[in-house]
Scaffold this active site. Structure first.
Site, PDB file in Angstrom:
ATOM      1  N   ARG A   6      10.697 -43.656 -42.239  1.00 60.94           N
ATOM      2  CA  ARG A   6      11.278 -44.559 -43.240  1.00 60.94           C
ATOM      3  C   ARG A   6      12.449 -43.951 -44.004  1.00 60.94           C
ATOM      4  NH1 ARG A   6       7.970 -48.464 -45.551  1.00 60.94           N
ATOM      5  NH2 ARG A   6       6.178 -47.172 -45.007  1.00 60.94           N
ATOM      6  N   CYS A  54       4.650 -70.958 -39.288  1.00 57.66           N
ATOM      7  CA  CYS A  54       3.564 -71.779 -39.856  1.00 57.66           C
ATOM      8  C   CYS A  54       2.463 -70.917 -40.461  1.00 57.66           C
ATOM      9  CB  CYS A  54       3.020 -72.689 -38.778  1.00 57.66           C
ATOM     10  SG  CYS A  54       4.336 -73.723 -38.148  1.00 57.66           S
ATOM     11  N   GLU A  55       2.830 -70.187 -41.488  1.00 62.58           N
ATOM     12  CA  GLU A  55       1.877 -69.356 -42.235  1.00 62.58           C
ATOM     13  C   GLU A  55       2.387 -69.332 -43.667  1.00 62.58           C
ATOM     14  OE1 GLU A  55      -0.516 -66.753 -40.998  1.00 62.58           O
ATOM     15  OE2 GLU A  55      -0.110 -66.960 -38.849  1.00 62.58           O
TER      16      GLU A  55
HETATM   17  N1  LLP Z   1       3.777 -39.327 -38.586  1.00 64.87           N
HETATM   18  C1  LLP Z   1       2.666 -40.053 -38.331  1.00 64.87           C
HETATM   19  C2  LLP Z   1       1.542 -39.393 -37.670  1.00 64.87           C
HETATM   20  C3  LLP Z   1       2.617 -41.403 -38.728  1.00 64.87           C
HETATM   21  O1  LLP Z   1       1.521 -42.102 -38.488  1.00 64.87           O
HETATM   22  C4  LLP Z   1       3.735 -41.986 -39.369  1.00 64.87           C
HETATM   23  C5  LLP Z   1       3.715 -43.390 -39.773  1.00 64.87           C
HETATM   24  C6  LLP Z   1       4.876 -41.194 -39.586  1.00 64.87           C
HETATM   25  C7  LLP Z   1       4.858 -39.860 -39.188  1.00 64.87           C
HETATM   26  C8  LLP Z   1       6.116 -41.712 -40.242  1.00 64.87           C
HETATM   27  O2  LLP Z   1       5.883 -42.108 -41.556  1.00 64.87           O
HETATM   28  P1  LLP Z   1       7.110 -42.496 -42.513  1.00 64.87           P
HETATM   29  O3  LLP Z   1       7.925 -41.244 -42.758  1.00 64.87           O
HETATM   30  O4  LLP Z   1       7.912 -43.541 -41.836  1.00 64.87           O
HETATM   31  O5  LLP Z   1       6.448 -42.991 -43.744  1.00 64.87           O
HETATM   32  N2  LLP Z   1       4.364 -50.264 -40.987  1.00 64.87           N
HETATM   33  C9  LLP Z   1       4.216 -49.575 -42.248  1.00 64.87           C
HETATM   34  C10 LLP Z   1       4.289 -48.096 -42.106  1.00 64.87           C
HETATM   35  C11 LLP Z   1       3.293 -47.543 -41.114  1.00 64.87           C
HETATM   36  C12 LLP Z   1       3.419 -46.052 -40.952  1.00 64.87           C
HETATM   37  C13 LLP Z   1       2.625 -45.560 -39.810  1.00 64.87           C
HETATM   38  N3  LLP Z   1       2.714 -44.165 -39.567  1.00 64.87           N
HETATM   39  C14 LLP Z   1       5.246 -50.099 -43.232  1.00 64.87           C
HETATM   40  O6  LLP Z   1       6.057 -50.950 -42.867  1.00 64.87           O
HETATM   41  O7  LLP Z   1       5.228 -49.710 -44.398  1.00 64.87           O
END
Ligand code: LLP
Length: 420
Positions: free
Chosen positions: A288, A353-354
């Site tokens: 992110r 449709c939600e």
């Molecule tokens: N490493 C692992 C093992 C992870 O499971 C994840 C994210 C990351 C790194 C990266 O995390 P980040 O730096 O992006 O926070 N769909 C959700 C976020 C799900 C994250 C899943 N794992 C959202 O839109 O907020």
């Protein structure tokens, strides 16, 4: 850097006039900026170097945005990849990331995926193992293939970070990582170690973290267990999770990269390096923080619908294109492309449709009419990658503003013929 600003009352993103762009390309579409993406990556990398971290390896979390052109940009800057499927592995390799810069995370690696990874020319940096059952399978598969696998234990540090419960991963009740006792109990058992080699330890406690207290505790736990297992570790992997300020109220809470790196440097010094002869390098898995702010989602107003005192602005983008608001109740700023005074309270909704297909309730916006454009901000991470064809809608176009403001289609929109 201000990625969005008005010029002559027209919204620009990375110096591109969004209105003119929407005349050439059908909405909705994602628009990314190479400049912002590169800057975010470089800020992260320079931050790690400046804090004196040992030989940092940044493995971009591909799940946040696996678009090949974007991953190629990061690969050229030196990035590795954090992958969770065979598909992501293939994409990372195609984008030019070598196996030795790839960490393979995820609780459900299949035998087919393990075989794919083991048969590559080079070795992966590591399989980040999430259960002893998985470790046994990796060991058995490597034995069958007459190979040896580099593995890393993902520790479940039993901490509770402050974030949405769906994206919190560091506690006992979560399916992720291994508890200390299970890690220790596996040591020396042939069924796990005849064809594997323990080369690292990792933690990842959740995503969209703005408060780093739980992160600090998790890093201490990582060091403690890493010391206890007494293996010649080559790296300590701190995972991802660093948040961004989606809402203006979050800006003052946003952890700075230099502070984050300092916390890692100080914790590792105090709890690991000062107590060991080993000098493991530091691995990161950010998603992110690198890509969220590098993308926006451009939509067109289809019509207004007024039900007593509720004004619904119906747009052509939907929760199938961008799920975060409907799935997590996440806030994303909605910004009109034509600058005007915000004078109307409305709900910006999609065509799905939600009832949860809503990008923002009770938002103050200018009066918007059919054909007006609106953008949803900070949609570069977990946007396209979480999209679907729900309601049998085609997936949207992805566009990139390259260096020198050149535009490139990096993924075509699907049309009816693609919806088979
Ligand atoms: N490493 C692992 C093992 C992870 O499971 C994840 C994210 C990351 C790194 C990266 O995390 P980040 O730096 O992006 O926070 N769909 C959700 C976020 C799900 C994250 C899943 N794992 C959202 O839109 O907020």
């Amino acid at each position: 850097m201000n990625e969005l600003n008005y010029k002559n009352k027209k919204l620009h993103f990375s110096k591109i006039d969004i209105e003119s762009l929407a005349k050439k390309h059908k909405t909705p579409f994602f628009l990314y900026s190479e400049e912002i993406l590169s800057n975010n990556y470089l800020q992260f990398a320079v931050g790690a170097e400046s804090a004196g971290l040992i030989d940092p390896l940044i493995c971009f979390a591909m799940k946040s945005n696996p678009n090949k052109d974007l991953v190629k940009i990061l690969a050229k800057l030196g990035s590795g990849a954090d992958i969770v499927s065979g598909g992501e592995l293939k994409r990372a390799l195609e984008a030019g990331i070598p196996p030795e810069k790839i960490v393979f995370s995820g609780v459900g690696k299949t035998e087919e995926e393990i075989v794919y990874a083991l048969k590559l020319k080079g070795h992966l940096n590591s399989f980040n193992v999430e259960s002893l059952e998985e470790l046994e399978l990796i060991n058995a598969t490597a034995k069958k293939l007459k190979k040896s696998a580099r593995v890393c234990f993902r520790l479940n540090p039993v901490v509770k970070p402050k974030t949405h419960k769906f994206i919190s991963t560091g506690n006992k009740t979560h399916k992720f990582g291994l508890l200390e006792q299970d890690i220790l109990q596996s040591m020396g058992q042939n069924k796990y170690w005849s064809h594997t080699r323990l080369v690292g330890m990792s933690v990842h406690i959740g995503s969209q973290l703005l408060d780093l207290n739980a992160t600090k505790r998790a890093l201490v736990r990582l060091c403690e267990v890493a010391l206890k297992i007494q293996a010649p570790l080559e790296f300590l992997d701190v995972g991802g999770g660093l948040g961004v300020d989606y809402h203006p109220d979050e800006t003052h809470k946003l952890p700075r990269i230099d502070n984050y790196m300092q916390i890692i440097a100080m914790t590792f010094e105090k709890h690991f390096y000062s107590k060991s002869k080993l000098r493991p390098r530091v691995v990161f898995e950010p998603g992110r923080r690198i890509v969220a702010k590098a993308g926006i989602f451009v939509m067109k107003v289809l019509r207004n619908k007024i039900s007593e005192n509720n004004t619904f602005v119906i747009v052509d983008g939907g929760m199938n294109d961008f799920m975060r608001p409907s799935l997590y109740g996440a806030y994303h700023a909605l910004i009109p492309v034509k600058e005007a005074k915000a004078e109307k309270e409305c709900h910006v909704v999609g065509p799905i449709c939600e009832t949860s297909d809503c990008f923002g309730s009770n938002r103050m916006l200018p009066a918007l009419k059919t054909g007006d454009l609106l953008i949803l901000k900070d949609t570069g991470a977990y946007g396209y990658s979480m999209g679907s064809n729900y309601n049998l809608r085609g997936r949207p176009l992805e566009l990139l503003v390259e260096k020198k403001q050149k535009l490139k289609v990096i993924n075509k929109a699907q049309d009816y013929s693609d919806l088979t």
